[in-house]
Design an enzyme around this catalytic site. Sequence first.
Site, PDB file in Angstrom:
ATOM      1  N   MET A 163      -8.675  -3.080  46.397  1.00 29.00           N
ATOM      2  CA  MET A 163      -8.709  -4.485  45.985  1.00 29.00           C
ATOM      3  C   MET A 163      -9.680  -5.247  46.888  1.00 29.00           C
ATOM      4  O   MET A 163      -9.550  -6.459  47.094  1.00 29.00           O
ATOM      5  CB  MET A 163      -7.310  -5.093  46.040  1.00 29.00           C
ATOM      6  CG  MET A 163      -6.386  -4.426  45.014  1.00 29.00           C
ATOM      7  SD  MET A 163      -5.092  -5.497  44.397  1.00 29.00           S
ATOM      8  CE  MET A 163      -4.183  -5.810  45.877  1.00 29.00           C
ATOM      9  N   GLY A 164     -10.648  -4.542  47.444  1.00 25.56           N
ATOM     10  CA  GLY A 164     -11.648  -5.198  48.280  1.00 25.56           C
ATOM     11  C   GLY A 164     -11.109  -5.534  49.655  1.00 25.56           C
ATOM     12  O   GLY A 164     -10.116  -4.957  50.110  1.00 25.56           O
ATOM     13  N   HIS A 207     -10.023   1.848  54.639  1.00 26.39           N
ATOM     14  CA  HIS A 207     -10.723   2.184  53.392  1.00 26.39           C
ATOM     15  C   HIS A 207     -11.938   3.066  53.706  1.00 26.39           C
ATOM     16  O   HIS A 207     -12.240   4.002  52.969  1.00 26.39           O
ATOM     17  CB  HIS A 207     -11.231   0.922  52.696  1.00 26.39           C
ATOM     18  CG  HIS A 207     -10.156   0.000  52.202  1.00 26.39           C
ATOM     19  ND1 HIS A 207      -9.934  -1.244  52.760  1.00 26.39           N
ATOM     20  CD2 HIS A 207      -9.249   0.126  51.213  1.00 26.39           C
ATOM     21  CE1 HIS A 207      -8.949  -1.838  52.115  1.00 26.39           C
ATOM     22  NE2 HIS A 207      -8.498  -1.031  51.179  1.00 26.39           N
ATOM     23  N   LYS A 245      -0.215   4.377  53.698  1.00 29.49           N
ATOM     24  CA  LYS A 245       0.402   3.141  54.194  1.00 29.49           C
ATOM     25  C   LYS A 245       1.297   2.548  53.111  1.00 29.49           C
ATOM     26  O   LYS A 245       2.381   2.058  53.385  1.00 29.49           O
ATOM     27  CB  LYS A 245      -0.689   2.151  54.610  1.00 29.49           C
ATOM     28  CG  LYS A 245      -0.252   1.186  55.662  1.00 29.49           C
ATOM     29  CD  LYS A 245      -0.060  -0.247  55.271  1.00 29.49           C
ATOM     30  CE  LYS A 245      -0.993  -0.848  54.318  1.00 29.49           C
ATOM     31  NZ  LYS A 245      -0.337  -1.976  53.596  1.00 29.49           N
ATOM     32  N   ASP A 246       0.818   2.618  51.868  1.00 28.43           N
ATOM     33  CA  ASP A 246       1.636   2.153  50.728  1.00 28.43           C
ATOM     34  C   ASP A 246       2.326   3.386  50.143  1.00 28.43           C
ATOM     35  O   ASP A 246       1.919   3.917  49.105  1.00 28.43           O
ATOM     36  CB  ASP A 246       0.744   1.456  49.711  1.00 28.43           C
ATOM     37  CG  ASP A 246       0.120   0.200  50.314  1.00 28.43           C
ATOM     38  OD1 ASP A 246       0.870  -0.706  50.710  1.00 28.43           O
ATOM     39  OD2 ASP A 246      -1.114   0.152  50.431  1.00 28.43           O
ATOM     40  N   ALA A 249     -11.588  -0.440  58.097  1.00 27.17           N
ATOM     41  CA  ALA A 249     -11.876   0.936  58.510  1.00 27.17           C
ATOM     42  C   ALA A 249     -10.957   1.952  57.829  1.00 27.17           C
ATOM     43  O   ALA A 249     -11.327   3.121  57.657  1.00 27.17           O
ATOM     44  CB  ALA A 249     -11.767   1.043  60.025  1.00 27.17           C
ATOM     45  N   SER A 268      -5.554  -5.021  54.500  1.00 31.35           N
ATOM     46  CA  SER A 268      -6.398  -6.193  54.194  1.00 31.35           C
ATOM     47  C   SER A 268      -5.650  -7.479  54.511  1.00 31.35           C
ATOM     48  O   SER A 268      -6.258  -8.510  54.771  1.00 31.35           O
ATOM     49  CB  SER A 268      -6.790  -6.188  52.713  1.00 31.35           C
ATOM     50  OG  SER A 268      -7.461  -4.999  52.414  1.00 31.35           O
TER      51      SER A 268
HETATM   52  O1  PAF Z   1      -3.613  -0.320  47.090  1.00 28.27           O
HETATM   53  C1  PAF Z   1      -4.366  -1.105  46.470  1.00 28.27           C
HETATM   54  O2  PAF Z   1      -5.355  -1.590  46.993  1.00 28.27           O
HETATM   55  C2  PAF Z   1      -4.056  -1.442  45.020  1.00 28.27           C
HETATM   56  O3  PAF Z   1      -2.698  -1.513  44.807  1.00 28.27           O
HETATM   57  C3  PAF Z   1      -4.733  -0.489  44.009  1.00 28.27           C
HETATM   58  C4  PAF Z   1      -4.200   0.925  44.118  1.00 28.27           C
HETATM   59  C5  PAF Z   1      -6.239  -0.491  44.215  1.00 28.27           C
HETATM   60  C6  PAF Z   1      -4.453  -0.969  42.581  1.00 28.27           C
HETATM   61  O4  PAF Z   1      -4.898  -2.282  42.383  1.00 28.27           O
END
Ligand code: PAF
Length: 300
Positions: free
Chosen positions: A32-33, A39, A154-155, A37, A191
Amino acid sequence: MVAVLHHSLAETQAACRKFAQQGLSIGFVPTMGALHAGHGSLISRAARENDVVVVSDFVNPLQFGDLGDLDAYPRDLDGDVALARSAGATVVCAPQVHELYPTWPEAPATMVSVGPLAEIFEGAARPGHFNGVATIVTKLHNAVRPTRAYYGEKDFQQLAVIRQITSDLSPDVEIIGCTTKREADGLAMSSRNVRLSAEARVAARGLSRALHVAGQAFRANPQVSAETLNELMATSVLAGGDLVTLDYAVVVDASTFARATGPVDPTATRCLITAIVGGVRLLDNAGLTFTLADEMSTSP
Ligand code: PAF
Protein backbone atom coordinates in the site's frame (compact mmCIF):
# COMPACT_ATOMS: atom_id res chain seq x y z
CA MET A 1 17.72 -1.90 -13.55
CA VAL A 2 15.29 0.94 -14.35
CA ALA A 3 11.85 0.28 -12.86
CA VAL A 4 8.93 1.34 -15.05
CA LEU A 5 6.05 3.16 -13.36
CA HIS A 6 2.54 2.23 -14.51
CA HIS A 7 -0.49 4.23 -13.47
CA SER A 8 -2.93 1.52 -14.50
CA LEU A 9 -3.29 -2.16 -13.65
CA ALA A 10 -4.28 -2.88 -17.26
CA GLU A 11 -0.83 -1.68 -18.36
CA THR A 12 0.84 -3.92 -15.79
CA GLN A 13 -1.37 -6.84 -16.81
CA ALA A 14 -0.29 -6.41 -20.47
CA ALA A 15 3.40 -6.24 -19.45
CA CYS A 16 3.01 -9.37 -17.32
CA ARG A 17 1.41 -11.27 -20.23
CA LYS A 18 4.54 -10.44 -22.27
CA PHE A 19 6.87 -11.53 -19.44
CA ALA A 20 4.99 -14.84 -19.25
CA GLN A 21 5.13 -15.33 -23.05
CA GLN A 22 8.92 -14.88 -22.83
CA GLY A 23 9.01 -17.61 -20.18
CA LEU A 24 10.11 -15.21 -17.41
CA SER A 25 9.20 -15.92 -13.78
CA ILE A 26 7.36 -13.05 -12.08
CA GLY A 27 7.87 -12.13 -8.44
CA PHE A 28 5.09 -9.96 -7.05
CA VAL A 29 5.22 -7.68 -3.99
CA PRO A 30 1.81 -6.12 -3.24
CA THR A 31 2.02 -3.01 -1.05
CA MET A 32 0.00 0.00 0.00
CA GLY A 33 2.99 2.26 -0.60
CA ALA A 34 4.86 4.29 2.05
CA LEU A 35 7.62 1.77 1.43
CA HIS A 36 10.28 1.14 4.06
CA ALA A 37 13.24 -1.20 4.43
CA GLY A 38 10.88 -4.08 5.26
CA HIS A 39 9.28 -3.75 1.81
CA GLY A 40 12.77 -3.30 0.37
CA SER A 41 13.76 -6.71 1.73
CA LEU A 42 10.68 -8.35 0.14
CA ILE A 43 11.51 -6.73 -3.21
CA SER A 44 15.19 -7.74 -3.03
CA ARG A 45 14.22 -11.30 -2.20
CA ALA A 46 11.73 -11.35 -5.09
CA ALA A 47 14.50 -10.02 -7.38
CA ARG A 48 16.86 -12.80 -6.28
CA GLU A 49 14.28 -15.52 -6.86
CA ASN A 50 12.57 -14.34 -10.08
CA ASP A 51 13.41 -12.94 -13.52
CA VAL A 52 11.22 -9.84 -13.08
CA VAL A 53 9.60 -8.14 -10.08
CA VAL A 54 6.30 -6.29 -10.03
CA VAL A 55 5.47 -4.08 -7.05
CA SER A 56 1.93 -2.78 -6.63
CA ASP A 57 1.46 0.50 -4.77
CA PHE A 58 -2.21 0.96 -4.00
CA VAL A 59 -3.91 2.13 -0.80
CA ASN A 60 -6.89 -0.20 -0.95
CA PRO A 61 -9.95 1.66 0.38
CA LEU A 62 -11.94 -1.58 0.72
CA GLN A 63 -9.85 -2.74 3.67
CA PHE A 64 -10.38 0.42 5.75
CA GLY A 65 -13.55 0.41 7.85
CA ASP A 66 -12.59 3.82 9.20
CA LEU A 67 -12.29 6.35 6.34
CA GLY A 68 -10.34 8.68 8.66
CA ASP A 69 -7.67 5.97 8.86
CA LEU A 70 -7.72 5.75 5.04
CA ASP A 71 -7.16 9.52 4.71
CA ALA A 72 -4.36 9.44 7.31
CA TYR A 73 -2.55 6.55 5.59
CA PRO A 74 0.93 7.84 4.54
CA ARG A 75 1.57 8.27 0.81
CA ASP A 76 4.87 8.96 -1.02
CA LEU A 77 4.87 7.64 -4.60
CA ASP A 78 8.19 9.26 -5.61
CA GLY A 79 9.95 7.80 -2.56
CA ASP A 80 8.31 4.43 -3.22
CA VAL A 81 9.50 4.28 -6.82
CA ALA A 82 13.05 5.19 -5.76
CA LEU A 83 13.11 2.51 -3.05
CA ALA A 84 11.50 -0.15 -5.27
CA ARG A 85 13.96 0.64 -8.04
CA SER A 86 17.01 0.38 -5.81
CA ALA A 87 15.72 -2.92 -4.36
CA GLY A 88 15.41 -4.43 -7.86
CA ALA A 89 11.81 -3.87 -9.04
CA THR A 90 11.08 -4.10 -12.77
CA VAL A 91 7.60 -2.52 -12.65
CA VAL A 92 5.86 -0.37 -10.04
CA CYS A 93 2.11 -0.32 -10.57
CA ALA A 94 0.23 2.53 -8.87
CA PRO A 95 -3.33 2.31 -10.24
CA GLN A 96 -6.21 4.70 -9.58
CA VAL A 97 -9.09 3.72 -7.30
CA HIS A 98 -11.69 3.97 -10.08
CA GLU A 99 -9.87 1.51 -12.30
CA LEU A 100 -10.06 -1.15 -9.59
CA TYR A 101 -13.43 -0.16 -8.13
CA PRO A 102 -15.49 1.71 -10.77
CA THR A 103 -18.41 2.14 -8.34
CA TRP A 104 -16.29 3.57 -5.48
CA PRO A 105 -17.27 4.93 -2.91
CA GLU A 106 -19.85 2.16 -3.33
CA ALA A 107 -18.12 -1.16 -2.69
CA PRO A 108 -18.05 -3.55 -5.66
CA ALA A 109 -20.98 -5.96 -5.90
CA THR A 110 -18.60 -8.93 -5.85
CA MET A 111 -16.24 -9.34 -2.91
CA VAL A 112 -14.14 -12.26 -1.73
CA SER A 113 -15.55 -13.62 1.53
CA VAL A 114 -12.89 -15.26 3.67
CA GLY A 115 -14.95 -17.08 6.34
CA PRO A 116 -14.16 -17.67 10.04
CA LEU A 117 -10.47 -16.67 9.85
CA ALA A 118 -11.64 -13.16 8.94
CA GLU A 119 -13.85 -12.86 12.03
CA ILE A 120 -11.26 -13.17 14.82
CA PHE A 121 -8.46 -10.94 16.19
CA GLU A 122 -7.78 -8.30 13.49
CA GLY A 123 -11.01 -9.33 11.76
CA ALA A 124 -13.05 -8.80 14.95
CA ALA A 125 -11.44 -5.41 15.56
CA ARG A 126 -11.83 -4.32 11.93
CA PRO A 127 -15.02 -5.88 10.49
CA GLY A 128 -14.79 -6.35 6.73
CA HIS A 129 -11.03 -5.72 6.70
CA PHE A 130 -9.94 -9.15 5.52
CA ASN A 131 -12.66 -9.39 2.88
CA GLY A 132 -11.26 -6.10 1.53
CA VAL A 133 -7.71 -7.51 1.59
CA ALA A 134 -8.85 -10.77 -0.03
CA THR A 135 -10.70 -8.90 -2.79
CA ILE A 136 -7.74 -6.69 -3.78
CA VAL A 137 -5.21 -9.51 -3.51
CA THR A 138 -7.38 -11.70 -5.76
CA LYS A 139 -7.73 -8.89 -8.32
CA LEU A 140 -3.99 -8.18 -8.27
CA HIS A 141 -3.02 -11.85 -8.50
CA ASN A 142 -5.46 -12.27 -11.43
CA ALA A 143 -3.86 -9.39 -13.30
CA VAL A 144 -0.18 -10.09 -12.55
CA ARG A 145 -0.39 -13.92 -12.51
CA PRO A 146 2.80 -14.07 -10.46
CA THR A 147 4.97 -17.12 -10.14
CA ARG A 148 5.60 -16.15 -6.51
CA ALA A 149 4.03 -13.47 -4.31
CA TYR A 150 5.82 -12.10 -1.23
CA TYR A 151 4.08 -11.04 1.99
CA GLY A 152 5.54 -10.04 5.36
CA GLU A 153 5.00 -12.16 8.47
CA LYS A 154 4.40 -8.95 10.45
CA ASP A 155 0.76 -9.22 9.38
CA PHE A 156 0.58 -12.88 10.38
CA GLN A 157 -3.19 -13.25 10.19
CA GLN A 158 -3.25 -11.47 6.82
CA LEU A 159 -0.62 -13.92 5.57
CA ALA A 160 -2.83 -16.83 6.71
CA VAL A 161 -5.85 -15.27 4.97
CA ILE A 162 -3.83 -14.85 1.76
CA ARG A 163 -2.58 -18.44 1.92
CA GLN A 164 -6.18 -19.61 2.34
CA ILE A 165 -7.68 -17.59 -0.52
CA THR A 166 -4.80 -18.44 -2.82
CA SER A 167 -5.09 -22.14 -2.15
CA ASP A 168 -8.87 -21.88 -2.71
CA LEU A 169 -8.91 -19.56 -5.74
CA SER A 170 -5.51 -19.45 -7.49
CA PRO A 171 -3.37 -22.37 -6.29
CA ASP A 172 -0.75 -21.86 -9.00
CA VAL A 173 0.61 -18.78 -7.17
CA GLU A 174 3.28 -19.65 -4.62
CA ILE A 175 2.94 -17.54 -1.46
CA ILE A 176 6.20 -16.72 0.28
CA GLY A 177 6.03 -15.48 3.89
CA CYS A 178 9.02 -13.28 4.81
CA THR A 179 10.50 -12.60 8.24
CA THR A 180 9.62 -9.30 9.91
CA LYS A 181 12.25 -6.57 9.62
CA ARG A 182 12.88 -4.57 12.79
CA GLU A 183 14.17 -1.15 13.72
CA ALA A 184 17.37 -0.96 15.83
CA ASP A 185 15.32 -1.06 19.07
CA GLY A 186 13.20 -4.03 17.97
CA LEU A 187 10.03 -2.25 16.76
CA ALA A 188 8.57 -4.12 13.77
CA MET A 189 8.86 -2.00 10.61
CA SER A 190 5.50 -0.69 9.45
CA SER A 191 4.28 2.15 7.26
CA ARG A 192 2.19 3.27 10.25
CA ASN A 193 5.29 3.91 12.41
CA VAL A 194 5.75 7.38 10.86
CA ARG A 195 2.51 8.41 12.62
CA LEU A 196 3.95 7.71 16.10
CA SER A 197 4.85 10.75 18.21
CA ALA A 198 8.29 10.67 19.86
CA GLU A 199 6.71 9.48 23.14
CA ALA A 200 4.55 6.87 21.45
CA ARG A 201 7.58 5.65 19.51
CA VAL A 202 9.28 4.83 22.85
CA ALA A 203 6.15 3.18 24.25
CA ALA A 204 5.83 1.09 21.07
CA ARG A 205 8.97 -0.85 21.99
CA GLY A 206 6.81 -2.76 24.46
CA LEU A 207 5.38 -4.98 21.72
CA SER A 208 8.65 -6.55 20.58
CA ARG A 209 9.88 -6.68 24.18
CA ALA A 210 6.76 -8.61 25.13
CA LEU A 211 7.55 -11.19 22.45
CA HIS A 212 11.10 -11.37 23.78
CA VAL A 213 9.80 -11.87 27.33
CA ALA A 214 7.51 -14.69 26.16
CA GLY A 215 10.44 -16.40 24.43
CA GLN A 216 12.59 -16.01 27.54
CA ALA A 217 9.86 -17.42 29.80
CA PHE A 218 9.44 -20.41 27.52
CA ARG A 219 13.18 -21.09 27.42
CA ALA A 220 13.35 -20.85 31.23
CA ASN A 221 10.40 -23.26 31.65
CA PRO A 222 9.22 -25.24 28.60
CA GLN A 223 6.14 -26.30 30.63
CA VAL A 224 4.99 -22.70 31.06
CA SER A 225 1.29 -22.29 30.26
CA ALA A 226 -0.18 -20.19 27.48
CA GLU A 227 -2.16 -18.29 30.15
CA THR A 228 1.06 -17.26 31.95
CA LEU A 229 2.66 -16.21 28.67
CA ASN A 230 -0.42 -14.11 27.81
CA GLU A 231 -0.14 -12.32 31.17
CA LEU A 232 3.60 -11.73 30.79
CA MET A 233 3.12 -10.27 27.33
CA ALA A 234 0.25 -8.02 28.45
CA THR A 235 2.34 -6.69 31.34
CA SER A 236 5.28 -5.90 29.05
CA VAL A 237 3.12 -4.09 26.50
CA LEU A 238 1.31 -2.07 29.16
CA ALA A 239 4.63 -1.01 30.70
CA GLY A 240 4.52 1.63 27.94
CA GLY A 241 2.10 3.59 30.15
CA ASP A 242 -0.98 5.68 29.42
CA LEU A 243 -0.31 5.97 25.71
CA VAL A 244 -0.90 2.23 25.29
CA THR A 245 -4.20 0.39 24.98
CA LEU A 246 -3.78 -3.36 24.61
CA ASP A 247 -6.18 -5.07 22.22
CA TYR A 248 -4.79 -8.59 22.59
CA ALA A 249 -1.62 -10.44 23.56
CA VAL A 250 -2.25 -14.15 23.07
CA VAL A 251 -0.60 -17.40 22.23
CA VAL A 252 -2.49 -19.13 19.41
CA ASP A 253 -2.25 -22.20 17.23
CA ALA A 254 -0.22 -20.90 14.27
CA SER A 255 -2.52 -22.55 11.69
CA THR A 256 -6.04 -22.30 13.14
CA PHE A 257 -5.52 -19.21 15.34
CA ALA A 258 -7.35 -21.04 18.16
CA ARG A 259 -6.22 -19.72 21.56
CA ALA A 260 -3.65 -22.02 23.17
CA THR A 261 -4.26 -23.32 26.69
CA GLY A 262 -1.93 -25.06 29.15
CA PRO A 263 1.64 -26.02 28.16
CA VAL A 264 2.45 -24.84 24.65
CA ASP A 265 3.93 -26.61 21.65
CA PRO A 266 6.65 -24.22 20.41
CA THR A 267 6.59 -25.68 16.90
CA ALA A 268 2.88 -24.99 16.39
CA THR A 269 2.19 -21.76 18.24
CA ARG A 270 2.49 -18.05 17.57
CA CYS A 271 2.34 -15.12 19.96
CA LEU A 272 0.12 -12.35 18.56
CA ILE A 273 0.07 -8.81 19.92
CA THR A 274 -1.93 -5.78 18.86
CA ALA A 275 -1.97 -2.51 20.78
CA ILE A 276 -3.03 1.03 20.04
CA VAL A 277 -0.07 3.23 20.89
CA GLY A 278 -0.63 6.97 20.82
CA GLY A 279 -3.63 6.41 18.55
CA VAL A 280 -1.76 4.16 16.09
CA ARG A 281 -2.73 0.50 15.77
CA LEU A 282 0.45 -1.60 15.90
CA LEU A 283 0.81 -5.34 15.32
CA ASP A 284 3.62 -7.74 16.07
CA ASN A 285 4.01 -11.50 16.40
CA ALA A 286 6.61 -14.21 16.75
CA GLY A 287 7.17 -17.85 17.57
CA LEU A 288 8.44 -18.92 20.99
CA THR A 289 12.01 -19.19 19.77
CA PHE A 290 11.97 -15.42 19.26
CA THR A 291 14.65 -13.36 20.94
CA LEU A 292 15.62 -9.75 20.38
CA ALA A 293 19.29 -9.11 19.76
CA ASP A 294 20.91 -7.90 23.02
CA GLU A 295 21.16 -4.34 21.84
CA MET A 296 17.45 -4.33 20.95
CA SER A 297 16.21 -5.72 24.27
CA THR A 298 18.33 -3.36 26.37
CA SER A 299 18.20 -0.12 24.36
CA PRO A 300 16.99 2.70 26.65
O1 PAF B 1 -0.20 -5.58 3.66
C1 PAF B 1 -0.58 -4.69 2.87
O2 PAF B 1 0.14 -3.75 2.56
C2 PAF B 1 -1.97 -4.79 2.25
O3 PAF B 1 -2.87 -5.31 3.15
C3 PAF B 1 -1.99 -5.56 0.91
C4 PAF B 1 -1.63 -7.02 1.09
C5 PAF B 1 -1.05 -4.91 -0.08
C6 PAF B 1 -3.40 -5.51 0.32
O4 PAF B 1 -3.84 -4.19 0.13
